[in-house]
Design an enzyme around this catalytic site. Structure first.
Site, PDB file in Angstrom:
ATOM      1  N   ASP A 219      27.465  11.661   1.360  1.00 15.91           N
ATOM      2  CA  ASP A 219      28.237  10.518   1.370  1.00 15.91           C
ATOM      3  C   ASP A 219      28.482  10.243  -0.072  1.00 15.91           C
ATOM      4  O   ASP A 219      28.036  10.195  -1.064  1.00 15.91           O
ATOM      5  CB  ASP A 219      27.451   9.365   1.668  1.00 15.91           C
TER       6      ASP A 219
ATOM      7  N   ASP B  67      31.322   6.195  15.197  1.00 15.33           N
ATOM      8  CA  ASP B  67      30.227   5.213  14.700  1.00 15.33           C
ATOM      9  C   ASP B  67      29.839   4.391  16.094  1.00 15.33           C
ATOM     10  O   ASP B  67      30.543   3.577  16.610  1.00 15.33           O
ATOM     11  CB  ASP B  67      30.478   4.525  13.467  1.00 15.33           C
TER      12      ASP B  67
END
Length: 252
Positions: free
Chosen positions: A13, A132
């Site tokens: 990330d 997600d």
């Protein structure tokens, strides 16, 4: 899909050129340089790398492109870039900079045609759709905008549409598991992996090799992991050896 080699994919990330990690998408802490970490994971035997530009914006785009170019110069394994890609031009820019695949998330939900157009323009093998989801009363609603905005889509129907539109694979992040180190949600991940014709990557919750084994055992085609590798607690090659001993087909 069971006869194919299972993949281990470290996830980086990236926030303004640095790798960060949090819990349930919050409380981010610095984990290092993306190029150095990517190279380390390749040396350890990672099959692929995923970079998610978690604060993607116009201001950050130049930094992200420079990171991709730097990574492409030092990696020989495939890598995927996701975060803030809203158009075919955005996708082209990162593929041209050296990424092997691009991951769409919010933009795919807002404009599903982007999946079809991307697959037609660049090939299905270049298109990953990141989904997600969060477990809510035995349902799995889809979230966008970095996990902050609930949608009216459900995991199974959206995943089927994504596959039908030509995506090459799905990166399924279970937000209720992300950063908790309690293991993947193998129920929904395994269900989708078995039902769909495209590969499904499990994401969210891994902290040791048993969690990866459980995901593969229950049907996942690949697993994404961050904290367990970033912390130095585990090496990719050591984890693969343990998985191989348990009968999982991995590239050694």
């Amino acid at each position: 899909m069971s006869g194919l080699t299972k993949r281990i994919i470290p996830c980086l990330d990236v926030d303004n050129g640095r790798v960060v990690k949090g819990i349930n998408f919050e409380n981010m802490r610095d984990m290092g340089d993306p190029v150095e970490l990517a190279k380390r994971y390749e040396d350890e035997g990672a099959d692929e790398i995923v970079f998610l530009d978690i604060t993607a914006s116009a201001d950050n785009r130049k930094t992200a492109l420079n990171t991709v170019k730097s990574v492409a110069n030092c990696l020989s394994i495939p890598f995927t870039l996701g975060g803030g890609l809203r158009s075919l031009d955005d996708m082209y820019a990162f593929l041209d900079a050296g990424a092997d695949k691009v991951a769409l998330n919010t933009s795919a939900v807002v404009n599903p045609e982007l999946i079809s157009e991307g697959a037609m323009q660049f090939g299905s093998q270049c298109i990953v759709v990141a989904i997600d989801i969060k477990a809510v009363n035995q349902t799995y609603p889809v979230f966008t905008h970095g996990g902050k905005k609930a949608t009216d889509k459900q995991a199974e129907t959206w995943a089927r549409e994504v596959a039908d539109r030509g995506a090459g694979e799905i990166l399924l992040t279970c937000m209720h598991k992300d950063g908790t180190e309690t293991g993947f949600d193998t129920v929904i991940t395994g269900k989708l992996a078995k039902e769909l014709s495209i590969q499904v990557i499990a994401s969210g919750g891994a902290s040791h090799e048993l969690h990866l084994y459980e995901a593969f055992r229950d049907g996942a085609d690949a697993v994404l992991a961050a904290t367990m590798f970033h912390s130095g607690a585990y090496r990719v090659d050591e984890v693969k050896k343990k998985l191989h001993e348990r009968g999982i087909l991995v590239r050694i």
